[in-house]
Every structure is written in C-alpha cells, then in structure tokens.
Design a protein around this motif. Sequence first.
Motif, PDB file in Angstrom:
ATOM      1  N   ILE A  65       0.686  -1.143  -0.199  1.00  0.00           N
ATOM      2  CA  ILE A  65      -0.044  -0.001  -0.135  1.00  0.00           C
ATOM      3  C   ILE A  65       0.662   1.305  -0.167  1.00  0.00           C
ATOM      4  N   THR A  66       0.338   2.308  -0.671  1.00  0.00           N
ATOM      5  CA  THR A  66       1.075   3.520  -0.658  1.00  0.00           C
ATOM      6  C   THR A  66      -0.239   4.504  -0.514  1.00  0.00           C
ATOM      7  N   ILE A  67       0.062   5.464   0.594  1.00  0.00           N
ATOM      8  CA  ILE A  67      -0.764   6.522   1.124  1.00  0.00           C
ATOM      9  C   ILE A  67      -0.388   7.784   0.843  1.00  0.00           C
ATOM     10  N   PHE A  68      -1.259   8.647   0.497  1.00  0.00           N
ATOM     11  CA  PHE A  68      -1.177  10.069  -0.134  1.00  0.00           C
ATOM     12  C   PHE A  68      -2.054  10.809   1.095  1.00  0.00           C
ATOM     13  N   PHE A  69      -1.391  11.837   1.443  1.00  0.00           N
ATOM     14  CA  PHE A  69      -2.399  13.064   1.726  1.00  0.00           C
ATOM     15  C   PHE A  69      -2.542  13.812   0.675  1.00  0.00           C
ATOM     16  N   ASP A  70      -3.656  14.163   0.299  1.00  0.00           N
ATOM     17  CA  ASP A  70      -3.966  15.206  -0.880  1.00  0.00           C
ATOM     18  C   ASP A  70      -4.497  16.253  -0.095  1.00  0.00           C
ATOM     19  N   VAL A  71      -3.845  17.595  -0.219  1.00  0.00           N
ATOM     20  CA  VAL A  71      -3.869  18.764   0.267  1.00  0.00           C
ATOM     21  C   VAL A  71      -4.772  19.394  -0.700  1.00  0.00           C
ATOM     22  N   SER A  72      -5.961  19.650  -0.285  1.00  0.00           N
ATOM     23  CA  SER A  72      -6.979  20.513  -1.328  1.00  0.00           C
ATOM     24  C   SER A  72      -6.708  22.184  -1.218  1.00  0.00           C
ATOM     25  N   ASN A  73      -6.461  22.491   0.244  1.00  0.00           N
ATOM     26  CA  ASN A  73      -6.163  24.005   0.502  1.00  0.00           C
ATOM     27  C   ASN A  73      -5.213  24.045   1.621  1.00  0.00           C
ATOM     28  N   ASN A  74      -4.167  24.937   1.331  1.00  0.00           N
ATOM     29  CA  ASN A  74      -3.014  25.105   2.252  1.00  0.00           C
ATOM     30  C   ASN A  74      -2.793  26.501   2.373  1.00  0.00           C
ATOM     31  N   GLU A  75      -3.120  27.350   3.199  1.00  0.00           N
ATOM     32  CA  GLU A  75      -2.923  28.630   3.511  1.00  0.00           C
ATOM     33  C   GLU A  75      -1.484  29.093   4.036  1.00  0.00           C
ATOM     34  N   PHE A  76      -1.034  27.925   4.674  1.00  0.00           N
ATOM     35  CA  PHE A  76       0.546  28.370   5.340  1.00  0.00           C
ATOM     36  C   PHE A  76       1.755  28.400   4.534  1.00  0.00           C
ATOM     37  N   SER A  77       2.450  29.395   4.825  1.00  0.00           N
ATOM     38  CA  SER A  77       3.766  29.687   4.047  1.00  0.00           C
ATOM     39  C   SER A  77       4.533  28.362   3.976  1.00  0.00           C
ATOM     40  N   ASP A  78       5.357  28.291   2.948  1.00  0.00           N
ATOM     41  CA  ASP A  78       6.228  27.036   2.754  1.00  0.00           C
ATOM     42  C   ASP A  78       7.120  27.072   3.885  1.00  0.00           C
ATOM     43  N   ASN A  79       7.251  25.689   4.133  1.00  0.00           N
ATOM     44  CA  ASN A  79       8.463  25.435   5.197  1.00  0.00           C
ATOM     45  C   ASN A  79       7.916  25.715   6.569  1.00  0.00           C
ATOM     46  N   THR A  80       6.749  25.968   6.822  1.00  0.00           N
ATOM     47  CA  THR A  80       5.888  26.270   8.266  1.00  0.00           C
ATOM     48  C   THR A  80       5.336  25.074   8.854  1.00  0.00           C
ATOM     49  N   LEU A  81       4.464  24.216   7.952  1.00  0.00           N
ATOM     50  CA  LEU A  81       3.694  23.257   8.454  1.00  0.00           C
ATOM     51  C   LEU A  81       4.553  21.952   8.231  1.00  0.00           C
ATOM     52  N   LYS A  82       4.560  21.047   9.333  1.00  0.00           N
ATOM     53  CA  LYS A  82       5.292  19.767   9.272  1.00  0.00           C
ATOM     54  C   LYS A  82       4.332  18.817   9.757  1.00  0.00           C
ATOM     55  N   TYR A  83       4.756  17.458   9.389  1.00  0.00           N
ATOM     56  CA  TYR A  83       4.052  16.195   9.928  1.00  0.00           C
ATOM     57  C   TYR A  83       4.854  15.249   9.985  1.00  0.00           C
ATOM     58  N   VAL A  84       4.324  14.132  10.762  1.00  0.00           N
ATOM     59  CA  VAL A  84       5.200  13.108  11.095  1.00  0.00           C
ATOM     60  C   VAL A  84       4.347  11.889  10.954  1.00  0.00           C
ATOM     61  N   VAL A  85       4.234  10.872  10.628  1.00  0.00           N
ATOM     62  CA  VAL A  85       3.613   9.611  10.302  1.00  0.00           C
ATOM     63  C   VAL A  85       4.236   8.660  11.131  1.00  0.00           C
ATOM     64  N   TYR A  86       3.310   7.912  12.055  1.00  0.00           N
ATOM     65  CA  TYR A  86       3.623   6.797  12.827  1.00  0.00           C
ATOM     66  C   TYR A  86       2.831   5.388  12.301  1.00  0.00           C
ATOM     67  N   GLU A  87       3.778   4.314  12.244  1.00  0.00           N
ATOM     68  CA  GLU A  87       3.007   3.035  12.051  1.00  0.00           C
ATOM     69  C   GLU A  87       2.862   2.344  13.575  1.00  0.00           C
ATOM     70  N   GLU A  88       1.774   1.990  13.755  1.00  0.00           N
ATOM     71  CA  GLU A  88       1.686   1.278  15.086  1.00  0.00           C
ATOM     72  C   GLU A  88       1.834  -0.172  14.945  1.00  0.00           C
ATOM     73  N   ASN A  89       2.575  -0.846  15.639  1.00  0.00           N
ATOM     74  CA  ASN A  89       2.631  -2.341  15.856  1.00  0.00           C
ATOM     75  C   ASN A  89       2.582  -2.505  17.378  1.00  0.00           C
ATOM     76  N   LYS A  90       2.682  -4.052  17.341  1.00  0.00           N
ATOM     77  CA  LYS A  90       2.361  -4.834  18.786  1.00  0.00           C
ATOM     78  C   LYS A  90       3.490  -4.149  19.740  1.00  0.00           C
ATOM     79  N   GLU A  91       4.509  -4.026  19.343  1.00  0.00           N
ATOM     80  CA  GLU A  91       5.639  -3.512  20.311  1.00  0.00           C
ATOM     81  C   GLU A  91       6.025  -1.959  20.568  1.00  0.00           C
TER      82      GLU A  91
END
Length: 194
Positions: A102-128
């Motif tokens: 699987i490949t997952i995309f975050f499809d941003v339809s509207n972003n009013e923030f200046s470049d290099n201002t908004l960050k993200y992190v993605v975690y994958e949860e597993n048993k441990e």
Amino acid sequence: MKDNTNNKKENRGGFWYAILAVLTLIVAIIGATYAYLLVSGNNKNNDVIVKAGTLSVKYVDGKVVNNPALIPRFKPKHINDTEDAYKKEFIVKSTGSLDQYITIFFDVSNNEFSDNTLKYVVYEENKEENKEVKSGYINGSGNIEIITNSFLKSGNSLRYTMIIWIEENNQLQDSEKNKNISGSFIIDAIQYND
C-alpha cells in the motif's frame, strides 16, 4: 386455381421453416447442456481458484483534515505528544485473499500556510512500539506521499497516525496561527500473489 396452388406452396415453405427453427433450437439446447456438463465435470479435477485483494479503511476520526487550530511548537516526541498539534488516525486492513503493498497520500486541497512552516510526522503502530515512518513539510497543495509500498499481509491490518503542527522557528509566527489547511487521504494498493 393458381392462387390455391401458390398458397399451398407458401404454407409448405412456412411449415418447413418452423420445423427448421424448432430443430435448430433443440440442437442449441443440447449443445449448451453438453458444454455445461463438460465444464462442470472438468472442474472436479481442475478447480478454478479466484483470489482477490480488498482493502478496508477505518478512519478513527474521519477521512478529512479540515482547519485544525495550530500553534507553533517543536516536533512531537512520541505519538501522544499532540498538544497544539493535529492528530489523524486510520486503520488499513487487507480483507481479501491477497497480500498487498500500500501507498498512502495526503491530498492537500487547501493550504494557506507559508512554505516550510507546516510539518507532519507519520507513525506506524505495531504490537511492540509506534515507529516513525516518515516526516516532512506540507508545502502548497496536491498529493504528499506519506507511506510508500508498505507490505500488508492478507487478513492483517496496519494502524497509522499522522500529526501535523506549525514548526517552531524561534521567531514571531503569529501570522501563521489562524491559517487553514484541508485535505483527505488516498490509499493505493498493488496486490501481491506469490
């Protein structure tokens, strides 16, 4: 008299066409029955097995990201460090009989923030543990690939958490506080059959 002879010939011709049509129908029925029985008999020894890859997606708090209230902060230290940030959780499950990538995309339809201002992190949860799989900036709009070719075994599920925040840069960032971002998630899958 000639009219009667012609009518008799026409009636005989129609009669023969009707007999020919009935015989053709009988032959077609016999042929279809024979083909069905032949295929049914062969399947006992050569069963056809159909496999399908199917995904089920459960959005814990909805599919859409819409206008989160964000305040500048530093990167979250763990999955539950979400003060002044936006947290989105979803579970992807393989419900079919095939394994998938699987490949997952975050499809941003509207972003009013200046470049290099908004960050993200993605975690994958597993048993441990909850492992960080990707992080970066959300600049502009369009698709951001947040998960790339993650293997999902048939019957299993993966739980993902995305955290979005305004990256603290030790400067006055009041102008970024009331801006909006919106978007949704797109999940693509490639079925794998070994």
